[in-house]
Every structure is written in C-alpha cells, then in structure tokens.
Motif scaffolding. Structure first.
Motif, mmCIF file in Angstrom:
data_model
loop_
_atom_site.group_PDB
_atom_site.id
_atom_site.type_symbol
_atom_site.label_atom_id
_atom_site.label_comp_id
_atom_site.label_asym_id
_atom_site.label_seq_id
_atom_site.Cartn_x
_atom_site.Cartn_y
_atom_site.Cartn_z
ATOM 1 N N ASP A 10 0.861 -1.144 0.032
ATOM 2 C CA ASP A 10 -0.039 0.102 0.041
ATOM 3 C C ASP A 10 0.859 1.458 0.016
ATOM 4 O OD1 ASP A 10 -2.888 1.208 0.658
ATOM 5 O OD2 ASP A 10 -1.397 2.147 1.654
ATOM 6 N N THR A 12 -0.552 4.340 -0.166
ATOM 7 C CA THR A 12 -1.749 5.568 0.227
ATOM 8 C C THR A 12 -1.113 6.717 0.734
ATOM 9 O OG1 THR A 12 -3.611 4.121 0.197
ATOM 10 C CG2 THR A 12 -3.773 6.071 1.339
ATOM 11 N N LEU A 36 -4.589 0.074 7.783
ATOM 12 C CA LEU A 36 -3.939 -0.938 6.853
ATOM 13 C C LEU A 36 -3.139 -1.932 7.548
ATOM 14 C CD1 LEU A 36 -2.291 1.886 4.686
ATOM 15 C CD2 LEU A 36 -4.308 0.548 4.133
ATOM 16 N N LEU A 41 -2.319 -5.664 5.156
ATOM 17 C CA LEU A 41 -1.549 -5.463 4.032
ATOM 18 C C LEU A 41 -0.231 -5.842 4.533
ATOM 19 C CD1 LEU A 41 -2.758 -3.949 1.396
ATOM 20 C CD2 LEU A 41 -4.123 -3.649 3.624
ATOM 21 N N VAL A 44 3.351 -1.310 4.221
ATOM 22 C CA VAL A 44 2.677 -0.006 4.039
ATOM 23 C C VAL A 44 3.802 1.103 4.116
ATOM 24 C CG1 VAL A 44 1.582 1.601 5.897
ATOM 25 C CG2 VAL A 44 0.932 -0.611 5.695
ATOM 26 N N GLN A 230 1.320 -3.092 -6.069
ATOM 27 C CA GLN A 230 1.232 -1.713 -5.274
ATOM 28 C C GLN A 230 0.045 -0.960 -5.813
ATOM 29 O OE1 GLN A 230 4.822 0.766 -5.436
ATOM 30 N NE2 GLN A 230 6.151 -0.934 -4.637
ATOM 31 N N THR A 232 -3.425 1.969 -3.902
ATOM 32 C CA THR A 232 -3.947 2.704 -2.743
ATOM 33 C C THR A 232 -5.332 2.490 -2.481
ATOM 34 O OG1 THR A 232 -4.496 4.474 -4.427
ATOM 35 C CG2 THR A 232 -2.135 4.595 -3.510
ATOM 36 N N LEU A 233 -5.745 2.934 -1.144
ATOM 37 C CA LEU A 233 -6.929 2.778 -0.916
ATOM 38 C C LEU A 233 -7.693 3.589 -1.946
ATOM 39 C CD1 LEU A 233 -6.770 3.066 3.067
ATOM 40 C CD2 LEU A 233 -7.442 1.046 1.712
ATOM 41 N N LEU A 245 -6.473 -0.637 -4.405
ATOM 42 C CA LEU A 245 -6.628 -1.985 -4.060
ATOM 43 C C LEU A 245 -7.634 -2.419 -3.533
ATOM 44 C CD1 LEU A 245 -3.397 -1.545 -1.673
ATOM 45 C CD2 LEU A 245 -3.499 -2.874 -3.676
#
Length: 538
Positions: A10, A12, A36, A41, A44, A230, A232-233, A245
């Motif tokens: 992630d 984000t 996260l 995950l 991070v 890879q 992001t939210l 994701l």
C-alpha cells in the motif's frame, strides 16, 4: 495444489498523498497506517523521510505491528559515495523495516532529469540497494517509467531492473508512471523481464490509472508472473490515481481465475471489513464514498429495473457477480417509477415493514412514489426519504415536532469599508409538546442559515441531534428558467459513521432544501429509536 502468494503493497501515505486536495498530517498518517496494518496489508509505505517535516516526524517511530513499514526515497546521487549522501543517510536512519528506492529506468530521464550517464545511474541503484541491505533493511527498487523506458530502450530498462535484483533488492517494481501502457503491453514486457533473469517472485507492479486500466494492468502483470501489487485505498493518487487495492483485493480473493492459483494475507474474515475500510478512509478524507465503486459502493449491489429485481429476489446470482456480504456490503433493491411491486415489497421488508401484495396501502405508496418522481423526486438516491414516506403511508411516525413556519432573508449591503457583504438570516418556529420555540441564526448562505436555525433549539431532542452533520448538499435544476423546479439531495452522517440521504423538490430552492433537512432530522430521531431500517442508513 499449492497457491502462490501475492504480496500487497500500500502506497496511500506516499503516492496517494500526491492527490490534489489531500495533505495528511502526522496524526492522519498514524490513523491510516493503523487501519492498513490491522486489515492485513503486507507493506505500508509511509512517505519520504527528509523530504518534509510531516514525513520525517512520521518515521521517528515504527508505525506498524504486522506489516513491513516502508520508507521511500531516491537512490544516492551520482558522484557521491553512499556514506556521504545525506538523503540516503536519512533513509537508513528512519525507523522503517524496508526502503523503497525510486530509480530512473528510462535513459531519456537519466539524461534530462538526473544529468548523469547511464552507467552512473546503474551504479547509484546498485550501491543504494547494497547500503540498505547492509543496514539490515529490506530493499525495494521502483523502476520509474519502466514501461515507457522499455519501449524506448529495452536494453537499458532491463539493465536497471537486473542491476537492482543482482545487488540484492527483494523486490524490483516495474512502474507505469505515466499510466498509458495497455494490458497486452504490460504482459509482454513483464514476460520479457522474467526471461532476462529477474524472477517473477521478485517483481512488483506499480500502475497508474490514466487510461482507467490500473487494475487491469496490475492483473495482467500478475498473469505474466509478478507477485507484488502496489496500489492505494480507493485508488487515490496524482492525476487519475493509482491501482485501487479496494478493487484488486476482492478480485484476487473471490474470482476463481485468481483465487485457485493465488492467495493473499486477506482471508475471508478480513474481507468482511473491506467496505468498512473503504468508507472509513473516505470519512477521514472528509468526502463522500463513491456510490458506484466496485464491491464497496452503495450502488454496487443495487438493482432498479423491475424485471431485474424480480429475478434477483428469486436468485441473487442472476444479477450479482459475488455475494455482497463477502465484502461487507449488502443487497439493495431500489424503488423508483420503473419498479414493480416486487421492488417495493422487498424494499419495505428490508426496512422491517411487512405489507401484503394485495394491501391497498401498497398500491397507494406506489402511486405516490410514481407521482412524486414525475414531479422531480428521486427516491433511488434518497433512501431515508423513501423510508419516511413509506412509514407515513403504511404505518406511523411519532409526532416529534411540528414546524409552524420559517422565514429566510438575504441582505446585500456595504460594510464600513465600502465592501459588499451578503448576510443570510433564518427564523424557524417549531412546536414541541405544545410549546412554541423560535430560533434565529445567521449563515454563510440561506440554506446554511436555515439549517443552523432549524437545529439551534430542538427542545428535549437537542441532545439527540448534536452529532448530526450534513456531509454533502447537491442541487439540480430540473428544467430551465428562473422559475425552474429544483431538486435538493442532502447526505447526512452522525457519530456512528452512518450515512443517509434525503430529498426535497420545489420551485423554491429554499423550500426544497427545507424538505430535505426536515427528513434528515426526523430520520435521525427514528434511527436513535431503532425505528429506521438498516438499508437507508448505509
């Protein structure tokens, strides 16, 4: 058959922070990192320590319990040793488990952006990776512009990837930085990288969404052999965003073409929290969730057409690709003038309202909805207003209060400095338990003033609406001219994190707004007493 693991990375808090209008504080980053980490995950990525005070402070401590905490930064500068590069030193000192280096892999960028030779860039990649590994950190290398670089000079792009791998990088991440590469190209280029000696279990994909295909490109890369994704939210990120994701995770988990071959750390139990995670993140960003987001949107499992709803009630699989409860969402049959009795019966049943198919009150409700929608109401987007209408028609709603009248004034005048100033003032008269209450308030505009006045003094109910907030306010003109009919849609939320939508329609925008405001408050009072159905408040 043994399934291969797909690692979820992630970004984000790093790449997602490039989104216009988003600027995370240290406290925001701590909250999101915790979300996260708890969701499961693998990685991070927290940001770029040394680049700004927020990220530097964020890396003063390790912010995850289970996930690998990743610091992001540049490879060492050309012509400077690893021991004399302050940027690299900051990365090595950060309280991170891993370091993700961004490295140029397009020779055009090496020349223009870095101003060094191709060989010097390769040396920077190798020495930076070795320094990270020597410091006990897991090393990752984001090969920036890899796909464009490969198309321009495949020999050099491959050299960058191989250099990173041979120097000891755990992951070599192929980046579609401009977001223009197509899925067949992604697949072919990933296969070429693997054929050149960088194994798929050490390859990642970092896709941007500039052609709307970041998720598709990520899955194409997985098909070709990469084992890290890879994203992001909710797909946030610069320009058009990153791979989402929230879409990729359930696709990998629930679609047999992937789930039979691959596994992730997100098991079925964790997947139940997907919708909650997505909406909680939007709440932190102070924005409304995307109703049409795959899997987690309020409309993701919503059916409007009567023929679809009838089939859906017989067997949900007729119009659902996965069961909504597997991702923490729920089925929603919408009511509109296109819907038949089955829509209405099911919608009412889900709100705890039982009504027979031959009940004349049902026919009356359907008639009212059709008449109102003909004048501009849209109950498919205002479930709370529909529920209140249904309960008024089929059952009872307590007489919490009555509005005796309201007045709104807008005055445009000059202040003492000669500047134009517009002032809005509203007066609302309510009756609660036979007692008349008058409230006056000024606001930024007439609707804001009316909202403030309406909720300024609610007598014995005041404490019940203290946490009521208007999250969004939408106005649509339904026909032309200054006498046009206006539809107002209001989204409300409270401290429970619940959201609901109410609607008002009138030739007067203030009156339309007041209708929607009234429904919002009444729905809140009903909800507090567990007298409102769950589906309207999601």
């Amino acid at each position: 058959m043994t399934r291969e693991k797909i690692y979820l990375f992630d970004t984000t808090l790093r790449d997602g922070q490039q989104t216009p209008g988003i600027d995370f504080s240290v406290e925001d980053k701590i909250s999101i990192a915790t979300m996260l980490d708890e969701f499961g995950l693998d990685y991070v990525e927290g940001g770029y320590p040394g680049a700004n005070p927020t990220d530097t402070a964020f890396f003063d401590e390790k912010r995850t319990q289970s996930a690998s905490f990743v610091a992001f930064g540049m490879t060492k500068r050309a012509g400077v040793s690893t021991s004399n590069d302050p940027g690299l030193a900051t990365l090595l000192q950060a309280k991170a488990d891993a370091i993700c280096f961004v490295a140029k892999s397009w020779d055009y960028h090496v020349k223009v952006a870095l101003g060094c030779t191709n060989e010097e860039n390769l040396e920077s990649i190798a020495e930076s990776v070795k320094a990270a590994v020597g410091a006990g950190k897991e090393a990752l290398v984001d090969c920036e512009h890899f796909f464009d670089g490969y198309k321009a000079n495949p020999t050099y792009a491959l050299a960058c990837a191989k250099t990173a791998y041979e120097a000891g990088a755990r992951w070599v991440v192929l980046c579609d930085t401009n977001g223009g590469t197509q899925p067949p190209e992604v697949r072919a280029i990933v296969e070429a990288v693997i054929a050149e000696g960088v194994p798929g279990h050490c390859l990642g994909i970092h896709a941007h969404n500039d052609t709307g295909q970041a998720v598709a490109n990520s899955l194409a890369a997985v098909e070709a052999g990469v084992r890290q994704i890879q994203g992001t939210l909710n797909g946030i990120g610069e320009r058009c965003g990153n791979a989402n994701l929230i879409t990729l995770i359930p696709t990998l988990a629930l679609k047999r073409t992937y789930s039979e071959r691959f596994e992730t750390t997100i098991d079925g139990e964790r997947l139940l929290g997907l919708t909650r995670l997505s909406h909680a993140f939007d709440e932190l960003l102070n924005r409304s969730p995307d109703h049409q987001a795959p899997y987690v949107g309020a409309s993701a499992f919503a059916t409007k057409a009567g023929i679809h709803a009838s089939a859906l009630l017989k067997d949900p699989r007729t119009y659902e690709h996965v069961p909504p409860e597997t991702v923490g969402n729920f089925r929603k049959v919408m009511v509109s003038d296109q819907g038949g009795k089955s829509n209405f019966i099911n919608a009412l049943k889900r709100r705890g309202i039982e009504v027979g198919k031959d009940d004349p009150r049902l026919d009356r409700l359907i008639q009212i909805v059709k008449e109102r929608e003909a004048t501009g109401y849209a109950y498919e987007g205002a479930d709370a207003s529909f529920e209140l209408l249904a309960r008024r028609t089929l059952g009872t709603i307590p007489d919490f209060f009555a509005v005796d009248g309201f007045r709104v004034m807008v005055e445009r005048r000059f202040d003492s400095h000669g500047r134009v100033k517009t002032v809005s003032e509203a007066v609302v008269r309510m009756i609660i338990d036979g007692q008349t209450i008058m409230s006056v308030a000024e606001g930024d505009g007439p609707v804001n003033a009316l909202d403030l006045a309406l909720r300024k003094d609610f007598g014995k109910y005041q404490h019940e609406i203290d946490d009521l907030e208007l999250a969004d306010f939408k106005v649509r003109i339904l026909n032309g001219g200054t006498g046009a009919v206006t539809r107002v849609l209001i989204e409300s939320t409270d401290s429970d994190g619940v959201r609901w939508w109410t609607v008002g329609v009138s030739e007067n925008i203030i009156d339309a707004s007041f209708q929607a405001l009234m429904d919002s408050v009444i729905y809140k009072l009903m909800k507090n007493r567990h007298m409102a159905g769950r589906i309207a408040a999601e």
